[in-house]
Design an enzyme around this catalytic site. Structure first.
Site, short mmCIF file in Angstrom:
data_model
loop_
_atom_site.label_atom_id
_atom_site.label_comp_id
_atom_site.label_asym_id
_atom_site.label_seq_id
_atom_site.Cartn_x
_atom_site.Cartn_y
_atom_site.Cartn_z
N TYR A 1 15.94 -0.11 13.84
CA TYR A 1 15.04 -0.73 14.81
C TYR A 1 13.57 -0.57 14.41
O TYR A 1 12.69 -1.12 15.05
CB TYR A 1 15.17 -0.03 16.16
N ASN B 1 15.08 9.37 30.74
CA ASN B 1 15.31 8.11 30.04
C ASN B 1 16.70 7.61 30.41
O ASN B 1 17.71 8.29 30.17
CB ASN B 1 15.25 8.30 28.52
N GLU B 2 16.75 6.44 31.01
CA GLU B 2 17.99 5.70 31.23
C GLU B 2 19.15 6.50 31.81
O GLU B 2 20.19 6.66 31.17
CB GLU B 2 18.45 5.07 29.90
N SER C 1 20.73 6.09 15.53
CA SER C 1 21.06 5.26 16.70
C SER C 1 22.35 5.73 17.37
O SER C 1 23.33 5.00 17.41
CB SER C 1 21.17 3.80 16.26
N LYS D 1 21.90 1.13 11.91
CA LYS D 1 21.36 0.20 12.92
C LYS D 1 19.87 0.46 13.03
O LYS D 1 19.42 1.38 13.72
CB LYS D 1 22.06 0.45 14.26
N GLU E 1 10.66 0.41 26.41
CA GLU E 1 11.39 0.13 25.15
C GLU E 1 11.69 -1.36 25.10
O GLU E 1 12.06 -1.96 26.11
CB GLU E 1 12.74 0.85 25.08
N HIS F 1 15.62 12.85 27.26
CA HIS F 1 16.21 11.68 26.58
C HIS F 1 17.53 12.13 25.96
O HIS F 1 17.70 12.13 24.75
CB HIS F 1 15.23 11.12 25.54
N GLN G 1 16.88 11.64 18.18
CA GLN G 1 17.06 10.51 17.27
C GLN G 1 16.09 10.51 16.08
O GLN G 1 16.35 9.85 15.09
CB GLN G 1 16.90 9.20 18.04
C1 BG6 Z 1 18.12 2.79 24.67
C2 BG6 Z 1 17.86 4.25 24.43
O1 BG6 Z 1 19.32 2.70 25.36
O2 BG6 Z 1 18.34 1.95 23.61
C3 BG6 Z 1 17.62 4.61 22.99
O3 BG6 Z 1 16.85 4.74 25.24
C4 BG6 Z 1 18.53 3.81 22.11
O4 BG6 Z 1 17.80 5.99 22.84
C5 BG6 Z 1 18.14 2.35 22.27
O5 BG6 Z 1 18.54 4.17 20.76
C6 BG6 Z 1 18.93 1.41 21.40
O6 BG6 Z 1 20.30 1.61 21.57
P1 BG6 Z 1 21.25 1.82 20.33
O7 BG6 Z 1 22.55 2.21 20.90
O8 BG6 Z 1 21.29 0.51 19.66
O9 BG6 Z 1 20.63 2.88 19.51
#
Ligand code: BG6
Length: 466
Positions: free
Chosen positions: A430, A157-158, A421, A428, A367, A113, A16
């Site tokens: 963050y 990760n997740e 994202s 999007k 996160e 990840h 990312q």
């Molecule tokens: C988490 C992930 O699910 O959320 C990230 O670990 C991800 O990789 C983040 O970017 C936010 O989700 P999104 O889909 O809004 O980018």
């Protein structure tokens, strides 16, 4: 009381933020191939962290950060199915880790990840058992190379988000809807987690190893028995199959029972359960974006639709798992982001308390953050008061949980800078630091960056408490 060594940080993931997708000997990941083949917005350049990591780490230091959570890209390290190691890729992460340490920043490293090398996806990816061995070999290389410099490791990760999106919802690669494969991929990922923890212990690595989970604390619409049953099933679906398995070494037996009625679980071997039982993690990494508000399932088919792109996103989410539960996305008392994510800081407080009571291991919030559409190119610095408010409320929830006895040792904002994202591309945003993707990836710290600096430097006392 908050620990004096509390790790205040921010987080990214290799695909990312790095870019440099075909540089330094990196081979394609399944994301490169999937996005290129389907003509979708990709992370070829992402935030150009591959070239700008020094500037990014300098900004972290100047922003008061104590830690940086990032992931290692498997396709930079192991470049074919013979296990060949790519020295340039290995060196890249030495550079990042060294730069962090030089600046007094603790590297908090994730091994996976989501950027699986395509050569492994071609062999069936996470749905096939062989991948566990490949993953363990990759992890060994990382432990050997970076083990004397890195204290905090996360295996995955997740797993839930990755597996469900790729194998069931189908909006991430490999982009299929196949429940049998979803179960296999989930199981093999948790098995690979356990085998890797085993190797970490055998290699007598210093430091700690955990797993990072997309945590959705479960809430019910009412107190009825039907709702409670739906909540238990939802908790298994969202949380328990990761956290119980990784931390207690037990896959929820009621969930296995339900799956066994319809699917073939004979691929799960006794030795696998043994490995899972004997190799549990040291800490829980919890990614928190929102709770899951649950109501009983009342008929109809399963529908899984989340995280849609752009103007189609708002109001479009639906999660119904036939026979299990339905997730509510239109609670009149709640506010939601443009992407249908509920804003619910209290969920983080309750989630931490529940997880700590149940598992009794240290917790890192690995996160937490909020996305907005922001006009970075035309602003000198984005005045993101909405993000500051969001973060203040969530950190306040963590501090309240600590006051009530939970052991939380660190907090990472998603994300360090604006980045790619996944299916939502670059719009999007963050980041605490804005990235002007059109203008040489110029870094523009937002108001939240300066606000977070005060939070880090005051060890949390700059938070407005409630
Ligand atoms: C988490 C992930 O699910 O959320 C990230 O670990 C991800 O990789 C983040 O970017 C936010 O989700 P999104 O889909 O809004 O980018």
């Amino acid at each position: 009381m908050i620990n004096k060594n509390f790790l205040w940080g921010t987080a990214t993931a290799s695909y990312q933020c790095e870019g440099g997708w075909n540089e330094g000997g990196r081979v394609p990941s399944l994301w490169d191939v999937y996005l290129h083949e389907n003509n979708l917005e990709n992370g070829n350049d992402a935030s150009d962290h591959y070239h700008k990591y020094k500037e990014d780490i300098r900004l972290m230091k100047e922003g008061g950060h104590k830690a940086y959570r990032f992931s290692i890209a498997w396709p930079r390290i192991i470049i074919n199915d013979k296990g060949e190691v790519n020295p340039e890729g290995v060196q890249f992460y030495h550079n990042i880790i060294d730069e962090c340490l030089k600046n007094g920043i603790e590297p908090f490293v994730t091994l996976f990840h989501w950027d699986l090398p395509q050569y492994l996806e071609d062999k069936g990816g996470w749905a096939e058992r062989e991948i566990c061995d490949a993953y363990v070999e990759y992890a060994k290389v990382c432990f050997k190379e970076y083990g004397d410099k890195v204290t905090y490791w996360s295996t995955f990760n997740e797993p839930r988000y990755y597996v469900f999106s790729g194998y069931k919802i189908g909006n991430y690669p490999p982009g299929i809807d196949d429940t049998q494969k979803t179960i296999q991929a989930s199981f093999y990922m948790m098995l690979a987690n356990a085998l890797t923890v085993g190797v970490f212990r055998e290699m007598k690595m210093k430091g700690q190893i955990g797993i990072v989970h997309s945590y959705a604390p479960i809430f019910g619409v009412d107190d009825s028995l039907e709702t409670k049953i739906a909540m238990r099933k939802a908790d298994n679906y969202f949380n328990n199959w990761i956290l119980d398995t990784a931390i207690k070494g037990e896959i929820p037996i009621d969930m296995l029972g339900m799956l066994n009625e319809k699917y073939d679980l004979s691929f799960m071997k006794e030795a696998d359960f043994e490995a899972i039982k004997n190799n549990t993690v040291d800490f829980a990494g919890l990614n928190y974006y929102a709770r899951a508000l649950i109501k009983p399932y009342t008929g109809g088919e399963s529908i899984l639709r989340i995280n849609n792109k752009g103007s189609e996103a708002k109001g479009s989410s639906k999660v119904v798992v036939k026979g299990w539960f339905e997730q509510v996305f239109d609670n009149p008392d709640s506010t939601y982001t443009e992407w249908d994510t509920e804003i619910y800081p209290q969920g983080l407080y309750h989630g931490i308390i529940r997880a700590y009571e149940k598992y009794k291991v240290p917790i890192f919030i690995t996160e937490n953050g909020v996305a907005f559409y922001e006009d970075v190119p035309n602003e000198k610095s984005v005045d993101d008061q909405g993000r500051i408010h969001f973060l203040n409320e969530h950190i306040n929830a963590i501090l309240n949980a600590i006051d009530d006895g939970a052991e939380v040792l660190g907090y990472f904002i998603w994300s360090t800078m604006d980045l790619y994202s996944w299916k939502n591309g670059h719009e999007k945003r963050y980041g605490l630091v804005g990235v002007d993707f059109e203008n040489n990836f110029e870094r523009k710290p937002k108001a939240s960056y300066y606000w977070y600096k005060k939070v880090c430097e005051s060890n949390g006392t700059a938070i407005e408490r409630s």
